[in-house]
Motif scaffolding. Structure first.
Motif, PDB file in Angstrom:
ATOM      1  N   GLU A  89      38.008  45.319  32.753  1.00  0.00           N
ATOM      2  CA  GLU A  89      38.038  46.087  33.878  1.00  0.00           C
ATOM      3  C   GLU A  89      36.649  45.609  34.814  1.00  0.00           C
ATOM      4  O   GLU A  89      36.672  45.595  35.877  1.00  0.00           O
ATOM      5  CB  GLU A  89      37.753  47.586  33.777  1.00  0.00           C
ATOM      6  CG  GLU A  89      39.076  48.427  33.907  1.00  0.00           C
ATOM      7  CD  GLU A  89      38.754  49.923  33.783  1.00  0.00           C
ATOM      8  OE1 GLU A  89      38.536  50.378  34.504  1.00  0.00           O
ATOM      9  OE2 GLU A  89      38.458  50.218  32.270  1.00  0.00           O
ATOM     10  N   ALA A  90      35.601  45.560  34.020  1.00  0.00           N
ATOM     11  CA  ALA A  90      34.247  45.126  34.693  1.00  0.00           C
ATOM     12  C   ALA A  90      34.327  43.644  35.173  1.00  0.00           C
ATOM     13  O   ALA A  90      33.900  43.533  36.321  1.00  0.00           O
ATOM     14  CB  ALA A  90      33.230  44.981  33.548  1.00  0.00           C
ATOM     15  N   GLU A  91      35.160  42.833  34.504  1.00  0.00           N
ATOM     16  CA  GLU A  91      35.357  41.646  35.073  1.00  0.00           C
ATOM     17  C   GLU A  91      36.038  41.494  36.430  1.00  0.00           C
ATOM     18  O   GLU A  91      35.959  40.953  37.191  1.00  0.00           O
ATOM     19  CB  GLU A  91      36.266  40.757  34.120  1.00  0.00           C
ATOM     20  CG  GLU A  91      35.861  39.559  33.637  1.00  0.00           C
ATOM     21  CD  GLU A  91      36.434  39.111  32.304  1.00  0.00           C
ATOM     22  OE1 GLU A  91      37.403  38.286  32.428  1.00  0.00           O
ATOM     23  OE2 GLU A  91      36.254  39.440  31.233  1.00  0.00           O
ATOM     24  N   ALA A  92      37.219  42.510  36.500  1.00  0.00           N
ATOM     25  CA  ALA A  92      37.976  42.794  37.705  1.00  0.00           C
ATOM     26  C   ALA A  92      37.111  43.090  38.770  1.00  0.00           C
ATOM     27  O   ALA A  92      37.252  42.749  39.966  1.00  0.00           O
ATOM     28  CB  ALA A  92      39.501  43.593  37.269  1.00  0.00           C
ATOM     29  N   GLY A  93      36.285  44.131  38.509  1.00  0.00           N
ATOM     30  CA  GLY A  93      35.387  44.823  39.116  1.00  0.00           C
ATOM     31  C   GLY A  93      34.552  43.865  39.828  1.00  0.00           C
ATOM     32  O   GLY A  93      34.179  43.640  41.197  1.00  0.00           O
ATOM     33  N   MET A  94      33.901  42.865  39.088  1.00  0.00           N
ATOM     34  CA  MET A  94      32.885  41.936  39.781  1.00  0.00           C
ATOM     35  C   MET A  94      33.553  40.749  40.485  1.00  0.00           C
ATOM     36  O   MET A  94      32.908  39.943  41.120  1.00  0.00           O
ATOM     37  CB  MET A  94      32.208  41.414  38.547  1.00  0.00           C
ATOM     38  CG  MET A  94      32.876  40.388  37.454  1.00  0.00           C
ATOM     39  SD  MET A  94      31.511  39.494  36.368  1.00  0.00           S
ATOM     40  CE  MET A  94      31.241  41.031  35.303  1.00  0.00           C
ATOM     41  N   LEU A  95      34.938  40.540  40.262  1.00  0.00           N
ATOM     42  CA  LEU A  95      35.559  39.579  41.029  1.00  0.00           C
ATOM     43  C   LEU A  95      36.379  39.924  42.264  1.00  0.00           C
ATOM     44  O   LEU A  95      37.393  39.627  42.786  1.00  0.00           O
ATOM     45  CB  LEU A  95      36.584  39.030  40.142  1.00  0.00           C
ATOM     46  CG  LEU A  95      36.120  38.212  38.936  1.00  0.00           C
ATOM     47  CD1 LEU A  95      36.996  37.637  38.127  1.00  0.00           C
ATOM     48  CD2 LEU A  95      35.232  36.809  39.699  1.00  0.00           C
TER      49      LEU A  95
END
Ligand code: SF4
Length: 965
Positions: A247-253
């Motif tokens: 989820e963090a990855e999606a958030g940062m992207l």
């Protein structure tokens, strides 16, 4: 057939639907700033002025990021009209200001980003298409272990071992630092992620160029972090919580973090803490109360006059334990105390002025008073009723008043496991077992390899000719304080650790520990040398103020020398006990104890052989180290003998509030904070400087047992594959009971030699001494998939009970239909080879504990298609969806036990043609030629999760979106 849409490239931002809410605020020195004004929005939606402050901060993000695409005017209106008791069906697209990572979760995330760049390059796109859109900070804190303790040079020795063990991971981080523009690393040795976040990374308000007008706008800090205790930042008025790495990855992207509109529980503090009561006692009390109030998935917001009286570090301690009380956040609004804290921690005048002026302009300055805000529910605590406490011995919410610890341990000793007991014959409680001197650390160290160093100085050098850690560890073992003949018994404290950001961020409890140590030493008390004592501050600032206050030498005299700046015992990096102790414990089934100032004490988290783990304030950790056993009541029995054989009681050495307060001036020194954190860039440390990272925009994946290209994007195509609806002909991989933690599913600790991961490592040339931990090997899927469900304490109830009713522990299953017993990993590979899908059955709170994306990633790589449980923990449920694994929930009182599922059946899962959030699904159980149908609830909770699932998970979804741009 479910409909699949390919994400579109974002179009040009249309005019802002709420452009009229852009206003100007003025700082104390007259500087002006533009912002999206909530008071202005309240003219259109009067409800805004009665919203909880935490909801208003989320609303500001929704308002500012309203682009008519990912965030619409309807989203703004829905949240502006938040009602305290409405049914929660809408999801909020929350665009966060930044992301924080710790190294265990950060490395796999970096590996995913690197693999996405490989895909971009292979498709002829610019690899820089994959770039975090918000600042990302990774703090390296989870890797250091307590190999050395009780000596002045423990920190140096432990750090050198840490670098030796983690060189490949640190090289990879250095590649990430040069490859991604917005990716920063706080190197090892600075502190623990949440404390560093509090003291340094959080800057109050941010500013950016507005997409629509191109003018600079200010906005409040907010974040997600890949660690459950990210909520510590709630203590300074920052909205943020822990999410899984995916989820963090999606958030940062650039993907908003989606959350179901929450209930907000208002927690009113009245009164004041009594003399002698610590912030730790308070947080354990709050945890116990909120567990009872069932706040899972809710925001908790603290308000009332008692809240205003709490010091900032006390608020941070309470925010930290939100995962333990089950809330998404434990939020404290910004007020004068927050501003004072910013001043005392070296933030600039300009930052502080902008911060204060912004929150005042938004009408969000100060904790609401009773009745000012509408909460879903209000809970009240009179601070004056809080008593000194510990929590344990197995769960953080099981608070015990200090005077009852002995009796509680005694009673649990012989109770059955169903009553959280240790199941031992009561008559054995006081039996002691001799451990001889030659067994207890006096024997000759293990032979080191011929080329291994023989002296400590050589051991710790980072020379590449040292192929293993065996010599260094042997050295560590042989250099531990010597003990003579001794006995070991139930209740003995073997680990006493001042650890965890929960408490190390709080000067009042650290100074209290130092003062207690001083009085204890002066009274002539000692700590037995066999107890593994450690002090692991959450930042270097702690050492500085303990030194300035003249207390560190006393802590050192009692064995609490600084051993690390990192998580250590809190994450299970306590290091091993002496082999002789391990042997005595396992041979005699002893219930020995750890006392730590941490926040979690689940089975096997602290040490596999320590069954009783008590959470306590730092001064109580020192007191129990002196007492040496939890079978002594510190309220009525002496802790030990002092000078002249005098009995010394806890009351004789407990510091007063005035004594603590007098030393607080050393803890809040803006210049010291600034000087310390300037070193992150300027003087990161020799060990870090020596690490050589590779260069380039695309990682070339050199051979490594730590870092490997993750397989999640193998066979990636721009159009998602045709979705096969539901699951047919599945086998049960496991039947689990309640409270299966993410650590059960994907352990972070040591790797057993005989486990699938251990066997793989050895086959790849890694000696046992170099195994390191699962947590440190999360950049390598070959290790992690073999480690999935490999916790030594996990019980697959598919394996029949033994004659005495006991259950086998460890990651094994019965492969069907032959019922052959084997490791879950081995069975998974056989099922995958023959094309048989698998499912997991579980009880309540499946996936509780730390946020751990490998718990979902590993399940997916083992071919698990669905998890069917009585209930799910918030983050793990969304991570399962994020990895394309179906979470399904039994309805009513149904459970796998009530349905008579044994594990040898086969299963279908039927879904509707068009998947919708929380719709009904059907479990078909095939057994003995009969098919039974059972209704389930699909726990895909939001529309965006439906899209993720259709795309095979969140990562392919986001990658398609980025590559389509
Ligand atoms: S100290 Fe404990 S709570 Fe804090 S980040 Fe480390 S593991 Fe998490």
């Amino acid at each position: 057939m479910p409909k699949i849409t390919t994400p579109k490239a974002p179009a040009r931002a249309p005019a802002h639907a709420f452009a009229k809410t852009r206003k100007t605020f003025k700082t104390a020195s007259g500087k002006e700033g533009r912002y999206y004004s909530l008071p202005a929005l309240a003219r259109q939606f009067p409800n805004v002025s009665r919203l909880p402050v935490s909801i208003r901060i989320v609303l500001e993000s929704v308002l500012r990021n309203c682009d008519g695409q990912k965030v619409t005017a309807e989203h703004v209106a829905e949240l502006a009209n938040w009602q305290p008791s409405a049914e929660r069906t809408n999801e909020i697209p929350f665009v966060v200001a930044r992301v924080v990572l710790q190294d265990f979760t950060g490395v796999p995330l970096l590996a995913d980003l690197a693999a996405m760049r490989n895909v971009a390059a292979a498709m002829g796109k610019n690899p820089k298409t994959i770039e975090p859109l918000v600042p990302v900070d990774l703090v390296v804190d989870h890797s250091i272990m307590i190999d050395h303790y009780g000596k002045k040079n423990s920190l140096d020795l432990n750090m050198k071992l840490e670098f030796q063990r983690n060189q490949e991971r640190y090289q990879f981080m250095k590649w990430g630092m040069q490859a991604f523009d917005t990716f920063g690393v706080v190197p090892p040795g600075f502190g623990i992620v949440h404390q560093v976040n509090l003291e340094y990374l959080a800057r109050g308000v941010h500013k950016t160029k507005d997409k629509a007008t191109k003018e600079t706008v200010y906005y409040p800090d907010s974040l997600v972090g890949t660690d459950s205790h990210t909520t510590m930042i709630n203590g300074i008025g920052v909205v943020g919580w822990g999410v899984g790495g995916i989820e963090a990855e999606a958030g940062m992207l650039g993907q908003p973090v989606y959350l179901l509109t929450p209930d907000v529980v208002g927690f009113e503090f009245t009164g004041r803490l009594r003399e002698g009561v610590t912030a730790t006692d308070l947080v354990l009390t709050v945890t116990e109360i909120l567990r009872r109030e069932k706040v899972v998935g809710k925001f908790v917001e603290f308000f009332g006059e008692g809240t205003s009286s709490l010091a900032l570090p006390d608020r941070a301690t309470i925010g930290n334990m939100a995962p333990e009380y089950g809330a998404t956040m434990g939020f404290f609004p910004v007020d004068e105390k927050t501003i004072e804290y910013f001043k005392g921690t070296g933030r600039t005048t300009a930052e502080i002025q902008a911060f204060e002026a912004y929150f005042k302009a938004q009408g969000m300055f100060g904790a609401p008073r009773a009745g000012e805000v509408d909460y879903t529910q209000v809970v009240t605590l009179d601070l004056g009723t809080v008593a000194p406490s510990l929590a344990g011995p197995k769960r953080p919410q099981d608070r015990i008043e200090l005077g009852h610890v002995k009796s509680q341990f005694t009673s649990l000793f012989s109770k059955p496991p169903t009553e959280a007991g240790f199941n031992q014959p009561a008559a054995h409680l006081h039996t002691r077992h001799l451990v001889r001197a030659e067994e207890a650390g006096e024997k000759v160290p293990r032979a080191a390899p011929a080329n291994a160093p023989g002296a400590p100085r050589e051991v710790v050098e980072m020379a590449s000719e040292h192929p293993t850690l065996e010599a260094a560890q042997s050295e560590a073992s042989s250099k531990q304080p010597k003990v003579g003949d001794m006995s070991l018994g139930n209740g003995d404290v073997l680990i006493a650790a001042i650890t965890s950001c929960t408490n190390t961020s709080n000067p009042s409890v650290l100074l209290a520990a130092g003062l207690l140590a001083k009085k204890a030493v002066e009274a002539g008390l000692k700590v037995a040398p066999h107890i593994k004592t450690s002090l692991a501050p959450g930042s270097r600032i702690v050492t500085e103020y303990l030194e300035k206050a003249g207390l560190l030498p006393y802590l050192e005299k009692l064995g609490f020398s600084v051993a690390a700046y990192g998580c250590t015992t809190c994450i299970g990096n306590a290091g091993d006990l002496r082999p002789e102790f391990n042997e005595a414990i396992t041979k005699n089934d002893l219930v020995c104890a750890a006392v730590l100032s941490g926040n979690r004490n689940f089975e096997a988290r602290i040490h596999p052989n320590l069954k009783a783990n008590f959470l306590a304030s730092p001064p109580l950790v020192v007191a129990y180290a002196i007492a040496g056993t939890v079978l002594k009541d510190p309220m009525t029995e002496p802790l030990g003998k002092g000078k002249g054989g005098r009995d010394i009681y806890l009351g004789d050495i407990w510091p007063t509030s005035d004594e603590i307060y007098a030393l607080m001036k050393y803890a809040m020194n803006g210049k010291a904070f600034k000087a310390n954190y300037d070193k992150v860039a300027k003087e990161p440390g020799k060990l870090w400087e020596k690490i050589k990272g590779t260069k380039g925009q695309v990682y070339d994946w050199p051979g490594s047992t730590y870092i490997a290209k993750p397989p999640f994007f193998d066979d990636f195509t721009m159009a998602p594959k045709k979705l096969v609806s539901g699951v047919q002909g599945a086998r049960a991989m496991a039947l689990f009971g309640d409270s299966i933690t993410t650590d059960h599913i994907s352990p972070a600790g040591s790797i057993k030699e005989s486990s699938p991961a251990g066997i793989w490592l050895k086959a790849n040339g890694v000696g046992k001494a170099d195994f390191n931990s699962y947590g440190s090997r999360r950049g390598n899927h070959d290790v992690m998939m073999r480690g999935t469900f490999a916790n030594v304490r996990i019980k697959n109830l598919m394996i029949p009970a033994g004659a005495d009713g006991s259950r086998e522990e460890g990651g094994v299953t019965l492969f069907q239909p032959s019922s052959e017993k084997m490791f879950i990993y081995d069975a998974a590979m056989k099922y995958i080879a023959q094309g048989t899908p698998t499912v997991i059955f579980a009880g309540e709170e499946y996936g509780t504990g730390s946020s751990r994306d490998w718990a979902a990633k590993g399940s997916q790589l083992l071919g698990v298609k669905a998890v069917i449980a009585r209930s799910f923990e918030r983050i793990h449920r969304s991570n399962l969806v994020g990895m394309g694994v179906l979470p399904l929930q039994f309805r009513g009182s149904d459970s796998w036990e009530s349905l008579g599922i044994r594990g040898d059946e086969s299963f279908d899962i039927l879904l509707a043609d068009e998947i919708a959030p929380q719709q009904e699904a059907t479990l078909v159980i095939h057994s003995d030629g009969v098919a039974r149908k059972v209704p389930l609830t699909l726990r895909i909770d939001t529309p965006i999760e439906v899209d993720y699932y259709k795309h095979g998970g969140i990562l392919p979804f986001v990658l398609r979106q980025l590559l389509a741009a």
